[in-house]
Scaffold this active site. Structure first.
Site, PDB file in Angstrom:
ATOM      1  N   MET A  16       0.822  -1.213   0.000  1.00  0.00           N
ATOM      2  CA  MET A  16       0.000   0.000   0.000  1.00  0.00           C
ATOM      3  C   MET A  16       0.857   1.265   0.000  1.00  0.00           C
ATOM      4  SD  MET A  16      -3.234  -0.622  -0.191  1.00  0.00           S
ATOM      5  CE  MET A  16      -4.165   0.724   0.518  1.00  0.00           C
ATOM      6  N   ALA A  79      -1.523  -2.273  10.855  1.00  0.00           N
ATOM      7  CA  ALA A  79      -2.333  -1.600  11.881  1.00  0.00           C
ATOM      8  C   ALA A  79      -2.095  -2.208  13.256  1.00  0.00           C
ATOM      9  CB  ALA A  79      -3.808  -1.706  11.510  1.00  0.00           C
ATOM     10  N   SER A 131      -9.292   3.354   0.867  1.00  0.00           N
ATOM     11  CA  SER A 131      -9.854   2.135   0.288  1.00  0.00           C
ATOM     12  C   SER A 131      -9.392   1.968  -1.149  1.00  0.00           C
ATOM     13  CB  SER A 131     -11.371   2.188   0.323  1.00  0.00           C
ATOM     14  OG  SER A 131     -11.897   1.080  -0.368  1.00  0.00           O
ATOM     15  N   LYS A 185     -14.562   4.416   7.224  1.00  0.00           N
ATOM     16  CA  LYS A 185     -13.877   3.362   6.449  1.00  0.00           C
ATOM     17  C   LYS A 185     -14.285   1.983   6.968  1.00  0.00           C
ATOM     18  CE  LYS A 185     -10.827   1.266   3.761  1.00  0.00           C
ATOM     19  NZ  LYS A 185     -10.252   0.135   4.362  1.00  0.00           N
ATOM     20  N   HIS A 188     -17.640   1.232   5.633  1.00  0.00           N
ATOM     21  CA  HIS A 188     -17.427   0.903   4.216  1.00  0.00           C
ATOM     22  C   HIS A 188     -17.051  -0.569   4.075  1.00  0.00           C
ATOM     23  CE1 HIS A 188     -14.440   0.032   1.108  1.00  0.00           C
ATOM     24  NE2 HIS A 188     -15.075   0.872   0.317  1.00  0.00           N
ATOM     25  N   ASN A 189     -16.101  -1.022   4.898  1.00  0.00           N
ATOM     26  CA  ASN A 189     -15.668  -2.418   4.815  1.00  0.00           C
ATOM     27  C   ASN A 189     -16.792  -3.375   5.201  1.00  0.00           C
ATOM     28  OD1 ASN A 189     -13.217  -1.182   4.302  1.00  0.00           O
ATOM     29  ND2 ASN A 189     -12.044  -2.674   5.460  1.00  0.00           N
ATOM     30  N   GLU A 192     -18.938  -3.668   2.331  1.00  0.00           N
ATOM     31  CA  GLU A 192     -18.224  -4.501   1.345  1.00  0.00           C
ATOM     32  C   GLU A 192     -18.460  -5.991   1.651  1.00  0.00           C
ATOM     33  OE1 GLU A 192     -14.055  -3.317   0.869  1.00  0.00           O
ATOM     34  OE2 GLU A 192     -13.516  -5.434   0.990  1.00  0.00           O
ATOM     35  N   ARG A 290     -18.697 -16.114   6.647  1.00  0.00           N
ATOM     36  CA  ARG A 290     -17.271 -16.399   6.448  1.00  0.00           C
ATOM     37  C   ARG A 290     -16.759 -17.308   7.562  1.00  0.00           C
ATOM     38  NH1 ARG A 290     -13.932 -11.197   4.043  1.00  0.00           N
ATOM     39  NH2 ARG A 290     -15.565 -10.402   2.680  1.00  0.00           N
ATOM     40  N   ARG A 448     -40.052  -9.772  30.302  1.00  0.00           N
ATOM     41  CA  ARG A 448     -38.991  -9.158  31.122  1.00  0.00           C
ATOM     42  C   ARG A 448     -39.567  -8.651  32.442  1.00  0.00           C
ATOM     43  NH1 ARG A 448     -36.777  -4.613  29.249  1.00  0.00           N
ATOM     44  NH2 ARG A 448     -34.758  -4.995  30.213  1.00  0.00           N
ATOM     45  N   HIS A 454     -38.702  -5.741  35.144  1.00  0.00           N
ATOM     46  CA  HIS A 454     -37.999  -4.725  34.348  1.00  0.00           C
ATOM     47  C   HIS A 454     -38.918  -3.580  33.904  1.00  0.00           C
ATOM     48  CE1 HIS A 454     -34.246  -6.801  34.473  1.00  0.00           C
ATOM     49  NE2 HIS A 454     -34.733  -7.888  33.912  1.00  0.00           N
TER      50      HIS A 454
HETATM   51  N1  LIG Z   1      -3.496  -4.336   1.382  1.00  0.00           N
HETATM   52  C1  LIG Z   1      -4.648  -3.690   1.158  1.00  0.00           C
HETATM   53  O1  LIG Z   1      -5.394  -3.948   0.193  1.00  0.00           O
HETATM   54  C2  LIG Z   1      -5.062  -2.582   2.060  1.00  0.00           C
HETATM   55  C3  LIG Z   1      -6.158  -1.809   1.729  1.00  0.00           C
HETATM   56  C4  LIG Z   1      -6.492  -0.750   2.540  1.00  0.00           C
HETATM   57  C5  LIG Z   1      -5.757  -0.494   3.670  1.00  0.00           C
HETATM   58  N2  LIG Z   1      -4.682  -1.285   3.991  1.00  0.00           N
HETATM   59  C6  LIG Z   1      -3.932  -0.950   5.195  1.00  0.00           C
HETATM   60  O2  LIG Z   1      -2.744  -0.276   4.814  1.00  0.00           O
HETATM   61  C7  LIG Z   1      -1.701  -0.561   5.755  1.00  0.00           C
HETATM   62  C8  LIG Z   1      -0.499  -1.113   5.000  1.00  0.00           C
HETATM   63  O3  LIG Z   1      -0.881  -2.308   4.345  1.00  0.00           O
HETATM   64  P1  LIG Z   1       0.167  -3.189   3.523  1.00  0.00           P
HETATM   65  O4  LIG Z   1      -0.589  -4.390   3.058  1.00  0.00           O
HETATM   66  O5  LIG Z   1       0.842  -2.337   2.528  1.00  0.00           O
HETATM   67  O6  LIG Z   1       1.302  -3.552   4.598  1.00  0.00           O
HETATM   68  P2  LIG Z   1       1.284  -4.535   5.879  1.00  0.00           P
HETATM   69  O7  LIG Z   1       1.638  -5.900   5.426  1.00  0.00           O
HETATM   70  O8  LIG Z   1       0.012  -4.366   6.629  1.00  0.00           O
HETATM   71  O9  LIG Z   1       2.465  -3.923   6.767  1.00  0.00           O
HETATM   72  C9  LIG Z   1       3.808  -4.000   6.345  1.00  0.00           C
HETATM   73  C10 LIG Z   1       4.525  -2.691   6.623  1.00  0.00           C
HETATM   74  O10 LIG Z   1       4.470  -2.387   8.031  1.00  0.00           O
HETATM   75  C11 LIG Z   1       5.797  -2.137   8.495  1.00  0.00           C
HETATM   76  N3  LIG Z   1       5.924  -2.482   9.897  1.00  0.00           N
HETATM   77  C12 LIG Z   1       5.501  -3.592  10.523  1.00  0.00           C
HETATM   78  N4  LIG Z   1       5.782  -3.542  11.828  1.00  0.00           N
HETATM   79  C13 LIG Z   1       6.428  -2.358  12.049  1.00  0.00           C
HETATM   80  C14 LIG Z   1       6.953  -1.715  13.181  1.00  0.00           C
HETATM   81  N5  LIG Z   1       6.878  -2.288  14.399  1.00  0.00           N
HETATM   82  N6  LIG Z   1       7.546  -0.515  13.029  1.00  0.00           N
HETATM   83  C15 LIG Z   1       7.615   0.059  11.822  1.00  0.00           C
HETATM   84  N7  LIG Z   1       7.115  -0.484  10.701  1.00  0.00           N
HETATM   85  C16 LIG Z   1       6.529  -1.685  10.814  1.00  0.00           C
HETATM   86  C17 LIG Z   1       6.632  -3.016   7.605  1.00  0.00           C
HETATM   87  O11 LIG Z   1       7.980  -2.625   7.674  1.00  0.00           O
HETATM   88  P3  LIG Z   1       9.149  -3.699   7.370  1.00  0.00           P
HETATM   89  O12 LIG Z   1       9.302  -3.736   5.896  1.00  0.00           O
HETATM   90  O13 LIG Z   1      10.330  -3.140   8.071  1.00  0.00           O
HETATM   91  O14 LIG Z   1       8.719  -5.026   7.938  1.00  0.00           O
HETATM   92  C18 LIG Z   1       5.984  -2.751   6.253  1.00  0.00           C
HETATM   93  O15 LIG Z   1       6.365  -1.524   5.720  1.00  0.00           O
HETATM   94  C19 LIG Z   1      -2.300  -1.546   6.757  1.00  0.00           C
HETATM   95  O16 LIG Z   1      -2.771  -0.842   7.867  1.00  0.00           O
HETATM   96  C20 LIG Z   1      -3.454  -2.149   6.012  1.00  0.00           C
HETATM   97  O17 LIG Z   1      -4.468  -2.630   6.866  1.00  0.00           O
HETATM   98  C21 LIG Z   1      -4.319  -2.300   3.202  1.00  0.00           C
END
Ligand SMILES: NC(=O)c1ccc[n+]([C@@H]2O[C@H](COP(=O)([O-])OP(=O)(O)OC[C@H]3O[C@@H](n4cnc5c(N)ncnc54)[C@H](OP(=O)(O)O)[C@@H]3O)[C@@H](O)[C@H]2O)c1
Length: 482
Positions: A16, A79, A131, A185, A188-189, A192, A290, A448, A454
């Site tokens: 992302m 997150a 999103s 958001k 939204h999810n 979805e 799910r 109740r 109640h």
């Molecule tokens: N994937 C999707 O479709 C999507 C859609 C909407 C929103 N999001 C949200 O966007 C965010 C990023 O998603 P993503 O899929 O790109 O990545 P991710 O797999 O959720 O996270 C990986 C990233 O987090 C970093 N990280 C993990 N632990 C850390 C820490 N303790 N300190 C600093 N950095 C740390 C990693 O760094 P390193 O490289 O050093 O490990 C890497 O850059 C998430 O919150 C996700 O929920 C994702």
């Protein structure tokens, strides 16, 4: 000393973050500073995309020094704990007036907590729901930012420049303060989830009811996508259904394990709605469906359970498919009506001034639930901003009125033939509950009062009452205990 040449920074360069950074860099006037905990990801991005002119940093201090003031950085990391870790590090090197944006999928209550804590340092904190997945991040997502009005002044133009554009308008608006963006958001999810579940049920009904192949059903969805159901999810459903597995020659959908995964935002929506007292039954059913799918051992044994005597294909496939289309549309209206109820309740609970019509507008492009139909929602709220429920708007009321006989036939048929349609059925039950003149809630109040004193209200006079059930069963005035 690093020169402050960047106007925006991105922390976290996984899927992302790297795509969002490239999107930012591709817009006129932006210079993007990039940082990732492991420097190899930063190096990889910068090497792979020299055209972006990224300003790489290997430490937070270098990252801060490379940003013009007020510094603005978007965090795109996993997150939860990782987001807190990055915020703590950024706060050390940023100054009052700077802006930290969390673009990850944070739980909105975490965003409220973080905003409060960061605000005390004089730094602005904005939780922004983003999103659209990987593709959206690169080419234009739908963005739902919260945070202060002051942050929006700096952030607004940057986010507008990278957001998806729908009918000439950028898919971003200042949703409300602190956690409002991540709250919206989350809803939204949730929508979805139910949208996908409803489409899944429609596919299952048609396949079992008509014996059509996935490729044939793909054509049906492609056709539906030219009408009132036009949406990204219907479009990709047609694509998935026509895909043939190269290894086996079978439809891909038949070789994919039927256990649906989840990242938790649907469950958050349901948990939040339970706390707010808002029935989001379609979303709840979608989340539970799910969960049910993902219990292979239980399901393997349960296939031995007896089903109905009435199975087999329908007599008139064309009419049945049209019924399913109508049922899908009506259920979808209920799903959005419930989702917007949750937004209204959240806004009330947390003091956010959320413009519901604007939310529907920013979901028209860049996000997974983008659909033609969202224009109708914007129009409904423009006509009557204090609608009691979306389904009460004339357009939706008429749409459900047109669809409801078909909707009922579909649910009856599904029950008779044993096809699970939790989202179709629960949406219909909700609709009937909502429109009921009297509900059996009166009996529940009586029960109740019987077992727990109640109390209850009467329809014919003010006050709160209790019947002396274990005494002479006369009615007495009482104190309201809910
Ligand atoms: N994937 C999707 O479709 C999507 C859609 C909407 C929103 N999001 C949200 O966007 C965010 C990023 O998603 P993503 O899929 O790109 O990545 P991710 O797999 O959720 O996270 C990986 C990233 O987090 C970093 N990280 C993990 N632990 C850390 C820490 N303790 N300190 C600093 N950095 C740390 C990693 O760094 P390193 O490289 O050093 O490990 C890497 O850059 C998430 O919150 C996700 O929920 C994702």
């Amino acid at each position: 000393m690093t020169e402050a040449s960047a106007n925006i920074g991105v922390v976290g360069l996984a899927v992302m973050g790297s795509n969002l950074a490239r999107n930012l860099a591709s817009r006129e006037g932006n210079t993007v500073a990039v940082f990732n905990r492991s420097y190899d990801k930063t190096e990889h991005l910068v090497t792979e995309h020299p055209e972006a002119g990224f300003v790489p940093a290997s430490t937070y201090a270098e990252f801060a020094a490379s940003l013009q003031k007020p510094r603005t950085a978007i965090i795109m990391v996993k997150a939860g704990g990782p987001t807190d870790a990055v915020i703590n590090d950024l706060v050390q090197v940023f100054e009052p007036g700077d802006i930290i944006v969390d673009g990850g999928n944070a739980l909105f209550t975490d965003t409220i907590r973080r905003e409060k804590a960061v605000r005390e340092t004089g730094i602005n904190f904005v939780g922004a729901g983003i999103s659209g997945g990987e593709e959206g991040a690169l080419n234009g997502p739908s963005i739902m930012p919260g945070g202060s009005d002051e942050s929006w002044v700096t952030l607004g133009p940057i986010l507008k420049s990278i957001a998806a554009v729908a009918e000439g308008e950028p898919c971003v608006t200042h949703v409300g303060h602190d956690g409002a963006g991540h709250f919206v958001k989350m809803i939204h999810n949730g929508i979805e989830y139910v949208d996908m579940q409803l489409i899944g049920e429609a596919y299952d009904l048609i396949r079992r009811g008509t014996g059509k192949t996935p490729a044939e059903i793909s054509e049906i969805f492609a056709e539906w996508n030219r009408g009132e159901l036009e949406s990204y999810l219907i479009e990709i459903t047609a694509e998935v259904l026509k895909q043939v597995d190269a290894a086996t020659g079978k439809p891909l959908v038949d070789v994919i394990v039927d256990q649906a995964g989840a990242k938790g935002t649907g469950a958050w929506t349901v948990q939040t709605a339970l706390d707010l007292g808002i029935p989001v039954s379609g979303i709840a059913e979608a989340v539970f469906a799910r969960s049910l799918s993902s219990k292979p051992a239980q399901r393997a044994e349960a296939t031995s359970l007896p089903g109905p005597s009435s199975t087999g294909t329908v007599a008139d496939p064309e009419a049945f498919i049209e019924d399913v289309r109508q049922a899908l549309y009506a259920s979808k209206i209920i799903a959005y009506s419930q989702g917007f109820d949750a937004i209204v309740a959240g806004a009330e609970q947390y003091g956010w001034d959320i413009k519901k019509g604007d939310i529907a507008k920013i979901w028209r492009g860049g996000c997974i639930i983008r659909a033609q139909f969202l224009n109708r929602i914007t129009e409904a709220y423009a006509e009557n901003p204090s609608l009691q429920a979306l389904v009460l708007a004339p357009y939706f009321r008429d749409a459900v009125a047109t669809a409801q006989d078909a909707w009922r036939r579909v649910v009856i048929g599904a029950v008779e033939t044993g096809v699970p349609t939790p989202a179709f059925s629960s949406s219909l039950a909700y609709y009937d509950g909502l429109r009921a003149d009297r509900l059996p809630a009166a009996l529940i109040q009586g029960q109740r009062d019987f077992f727990g004193a109640h109390t209850y209200k009467r329809i014919d006079k003010e006050g709160t009452f209790h019947t002396l059930w274990s005494g002479d069963r006369s009615e007495v005035d009482a104190v309201d205990t809910h």
